[in-house]
Each structure stands twice: as C-alpha cells, then as structure tokens.
Design a protein around this motif. Structure first.
Motif, PDB file in Angstrom:
ATOM      1  N   LEU A 268     -49.437  16.289  23.974  1.00 29.36           N
ATOM      2  CA  LEU A 268     -49.346  17.839  24.088  1.00 29.36           C
ATOM      3  C   LEU A 268     -49.501  18.504  25.128  1.00 29.36           C
ATOM      4  O   LEU A 268     -48.832  19.348  25.389  1.00 29.36           O
ATOM      5  CB  LEU A 268     -50.162  17.950  22.742  1.00 29.36           C
ATOM      6  N   GLY A 269     -50.650  18.277  25.773  1.00 28.98           N
ATOM      7  CA  GLY A 269     -50.852  18.986  27.118  1.00 28.98           C
ATOM      8  C   GLY A 269     -49.762  18.892  28.204  1.00 28.98           C
ATOM      9  O   GLY A 269     -49.361  19.872  28.732  1.00 28.98           O
ATOM     10  N   ARG A 270     -49.341  17.762  28.379  1.00 21.48           N
ATOM     11  CA  ARG A 270     -48.205  17.405  29.232  1.00 21.48           C
ATOM     12  C   ARG A 270     -46.940  18.265  28.763  1.00 21.48           C
ATOM     13  O   ARG A 270     -46.262  18.806  29.644  1.00 21.48           O
ATOM     14  CB  ARG A 270     -47.716  15.779  29.392  1.00 21.48           C
ATOM     15  N   THR A 271     -46.528  18.261  27.831  1.00 21.88           N
ATOM     16  CA  THR A 271     -45.603  19.066  26.940  1.00 21.88           C
ATOM     17  C   THR A 271     -45.803  20.402  27.376  1.00 21.88           C
ATOM     18  O   THR A 271     -44.704  21.239  27.543  1.00 21.88           O
ATOM     19  CB  THR A 271     -45.363  18.700  25.395  1.00 21.88           C
ATOM     20  N   LEU A 272     -46.920  20.949  27.113  1.00 26.64           N
ATOM     21  CA  LEU A 272     -46.969  22.366  27.397  1.00 26.64           C
ATOM     22  C   LEU A 272     -47.182  22.758  28.989  1.00 26.64           C
ATOM     23  O   LEU A 272     -46.432  23.760  29.167  1.00 26.64           O
ATOM     24  CB  LEU A 272     -48.445  22.814  26.964  1.00 26.64           C
ATOM     25  N   LYS A 273     -47.430  21.843  29.587  1.00 35.07           N
ATOM     26  CA  LYS A 273     -47.303  22.121  31.055  1.00 35.07           C
ATOM     27  C   LYS A 273     -46.040  21.961  31.532  1.00 35.07           C
ATOM     28  O   LYS A 273     -45.613  22.746  32.618  1.00 35.07           O
ATOM     29  CB  LYS A 273     -48.245  21.104  31.828  1.00 35.07           C
TER      30      LYS A 273
ATOM     31  N   ALA B 178     -61.377  23.507  13.534  1.00 32.91           N
ATOM     32  CA  ALA B 178     -62.369  22.622  12.976  1.00 32.91           C
ATOM     33  C   ALA B 178     -61.239  21.720  11.977  1.00 32.91           C
ATOM     34  O   ALA B 178     -61.483  20.365  11.878  1.00 32.91           O
ATOM     35  CB  ALA B 178     -63.648  22.613  12.761  1.00 32.91           C
ATOM     36  N   VAL B 179     -61.034  22.377  10.866  1.00 34.26           N
ATOM     37  CA  VAL B 179     -60.278  21.849   9.849  1.00 34.26           C
ATOM     38  C   VAL B 179     -59.041  21.012  10.141  1.00 34.26           C
ATOM     39  O   VAL B 179     -58.609  20.091   9.927  1.00 34.26           O
ATOM     40  CB  VAL B 179     -59.852  22.913   8.853  1.00 34.26           C
ATOM     41  N   ILE B 180     -58.333  21.843  11.219  1.00 41.26           N
ATOM     42  CA  ILE B 180     -57.143  21.158  11.762  1.00 41.26           C
ATOM     43  C   ILE B 180     -57.513  19.743  12.529  1.00 41.26           C
ATOM     44  O   ILE B 180     -56.609  18.867  12.322  1.00 41.26           O
ATOM     45  CB  ILE B 180     -56.163  22.191  12.612  1.00 41.26           C
ATOM     46  N   ALA B 181     -58.427  19.755  13.246  1.00 36.41           N
ATOM     47  CA  ALA B 181     -58.898  18.736  14.064  1.00 36.41           C
ATOM     48  C   ALA B 181     -59.468  17.328  13.067  1.00 36.41           C
ATOM     49  O   ALA B 181     -58.899  16.370  13.192  1.00 36.41           O
ATOM     50  CB  ALA B 181     -60.072  18.902  15.158  1.00 36.41           C
TER      51      ALA B 181
ATOM     52  N   LEU C  32     -57.966  12.252  10.493  1.00 39.98           N
ATOM     53  CA  LEU C  32     -57.793  11.616   9.131  1.00 39.98           C
ATOM     54  C   LEU C  32     -56.278  10.886   9.369  1.00 39.98           C
ATOM     55  O   LEU C  32     -56.079   9.687   9.028  1.00 39.98           O
ATOM     56  CB  LEU C  32     -57.965  12.278   7.948  1.00 39.98           C
ATOM     57  N   VAL C  33     -55.356  11.602   9.553  1.00 42.84           N
ATOM     58  CA  VAL C  33     -54.212  11.244   9.707  1.00 42.84           C
ATOM     59  C   VAL C  33     -53.759  10.391  10.942  1.00 42.84           C
ATOM     60  O   VAL C  33     -53.251   9.270  10.563  1.00 42.84           O
ATOM     61  CB  VAL C  33     -53.044  12.481   9.831  1.00 42.84           C
ATOM     62  N   PHE C  34     -53.945  10.471  12.034  1.00 41.68           N
ATOM     63  CA  PHE C  34     -53.431   9.775  13.157  1.00 41.68           C
ATOM     64  C   PHE C  34     -54.773   8.686  13.665  1.00 41.68           C
ATOM     65  O   PHE C  34     -54.309   7.756  14.112  1.00 41.68           O
ATOM     66  CB  PHE C  34     -53.333  10.463  14.245  1.00 41.68           C
ATOM     67  N   GLY C  35     -55.802   8.934  13.287  1.00 44.02           N
ATOM     68  CA  GLY C  35     -57.030   7.758  13.487  1.00 44.02           C
ATOM     69  C   GLY C  35     -57.759   8.305  14.970  1.00 44.02           C
ATOM     70  O   GLY C  35     -57.243   9.023  15.605  1.00 44.02           O
ATOM     71  N   PRO C  36     -58.749   8.005  15.257  1.00 37.59           N
ATOM     72  CA  PRO C  36     -59.720   7.964  16.355  1.00 37.59           C
ATOM     73  C   PRO C  36     -58.898   7.527  17.510  1.00 37.59           C
ATOM     74  O   PRO C  36     -59.263   8.124  18.725  1.00 37.59           O
ATOM     75  CB  PRO C  36     -60.935   7.572  16.074  1.00 37.59           C
ATOM     76  N   LYS C  37     -58.027   6.565  17.526  1.00 35.45           N
ATOM     77  CA  LYS C  37     -57.415   6.044  18.817  1.00 35.45           C
ATOM     78  C   LYS C  37     -56.305   6.705  19.120  1.00 35.45           C
ATOM     79  O   LYS C  37     -55.798   6.674  20.247  1.00 35.45           O
ATOM     80  CB  LYS C  37     -57.013   4.433  18.568  1.00 35.45           C
ATOM     81  N   ARG C  38     -55.216   7.153  18.115  1.00 34.26           N
ATOM     82  CA  ARG C  38     -54.135   8.031  18.598  1.00 34.26           C
ATOM     83  C   ARG C  38     -54.732   9.287  18.893  1.00 34.26           C
ATOM     84  O   ARG C  38     -53.651  10.231  19.547  1.00 34.26           O
ATOM     85  CB  ARG C  38     -53.090   7.680  17.588  1.00 34.26           C
ATOM     86  N   LEU C  39     -55.539   9.902  18.500  1.00 32.34           N
ATOM     87  CA  LEU C  39     -55.882  11.409  18.711  1.00 32.34           C
ATOM     88  C   LEU C  39     -55.989  11.884  20.264  1.00 32.34           C
ATOM     89  O   LEU C  39     -55.242  12.813  20.394  1.00 32.34           O
ATOM     90  CB  LEU C  39     -57.120  12.082  17.662  1.00 32.34           C
ATOM     91  N   PRO C  40     -56.652  11.246  20.883  1.00 32.20           N
ATOM     92  CA  PRO C  40     -56.625  11.573  22.686  1.00 32.20           C
ATOM     93  C   PRO C  40     -55.271  11.302  22.912  1.00 32.20           C
ATOM     94  O   PRO C  40     -54.736  12.173  23.817  1.00 32.20           O
ATOM     95  CB  PRO C  40     -57.668  10.625  22.996  1.00 32.20           C
ATOM     96  N   GLU C  41     -54.572  10.368  22.559  1.00 34.39           N
ATOM     97  CA  GLU C  41     -53.080  10.128  23.164  1.00 34.39           C
ATOM     98  C   GLU C  41     -52.341  11.166  22.793  1.00 34.39           C
ATOM     99  O   GLU C  41     -51.442  11.858  23.656  1.00 34.39           O
ATOM    100  CB  GLU C  41     -52.626   8.809  22.655  1.00 34.39           C
TER     101      GLU C  41
END
Length: 95
Positions: free
Chosen positions: A34-39, A12-15, A20-29
């Motif tokens: 990250l998910g594609r990279t791990l896959k 929760a702290v990391i999220a 705060l750092v990336f903003g609500p618009k860039r966080l899902p992107e």
C-alpha cells in the motif's frame, strides 16, 4: 490524531479487522504494498503537475494559417477574393 476524518479508535478497529482477515504474516506485506502504491501515485501526480506547469509557462505556437494583410478579406467559397464583395459584385458566378 485524525486521518481523513477517521480517529484513533476507528483506525484501531480497522487494524484489528485487518489482522484477523489477513493474519500477522501478511499484514506487514500488505502495508508495504500500500505504501509503494501511494508513493507511485504521488510521484505520478507531481510529474503531471510539473508537465502541466511547463506547458502553461511556454508560449503558444503561432497558428498554422498566415495572417492576412490589413484591408484584405479572405477568399470566398467560390474562390473569389472578398474585396470584390466590398465593391458590390456578386460572389456567386453567373451562368
């Protein structure tokens, strides 16, 4: 829940810091990237394991040098046959 030794409060702290750092618009992107990279890493790892297993299960190729008949010795550096050495002759040419 425990992911890689990180509990729910730590996640929760990391999220929150990420929000705060990336903003609500860039966080899902970023999460999607990250998910594609791990896959991609997972599929590459599975393909490597598949190739490795197939290489292990195949029989090794015969060596390039032909097998010597039983009782014969390989040629020496001077070109003489090793059987001359067995009879007591010198392997080096005399001058």
């Amino acid at each position: 829940m425990n992911f890689f030794g990180i509990g729910l409060p730590e996640l929760a702290v990391i999220a929150a810091i990420g929000l705060l750092v990336f903003g609500p618009k860039r966080l899902p992107e970023l999460g999607k990237t990250l998910g594609r990279t791990l896959k991609g890493f997972q599929s590459a790892s599975q393909e490597f394991e598949k190739e490795f297993r197939s290489a292990i299960t195949t029989e090794p190729e015969p060596s390039a040098s032909p097998a010597l008949p039983e009782g014969s010795a390989p040629a020496t550096a001077s070109g003489e046959v090793g059987s001359a050495m067995a009879s007591g002759e010198s392997a080096t040419p005399m001058a």
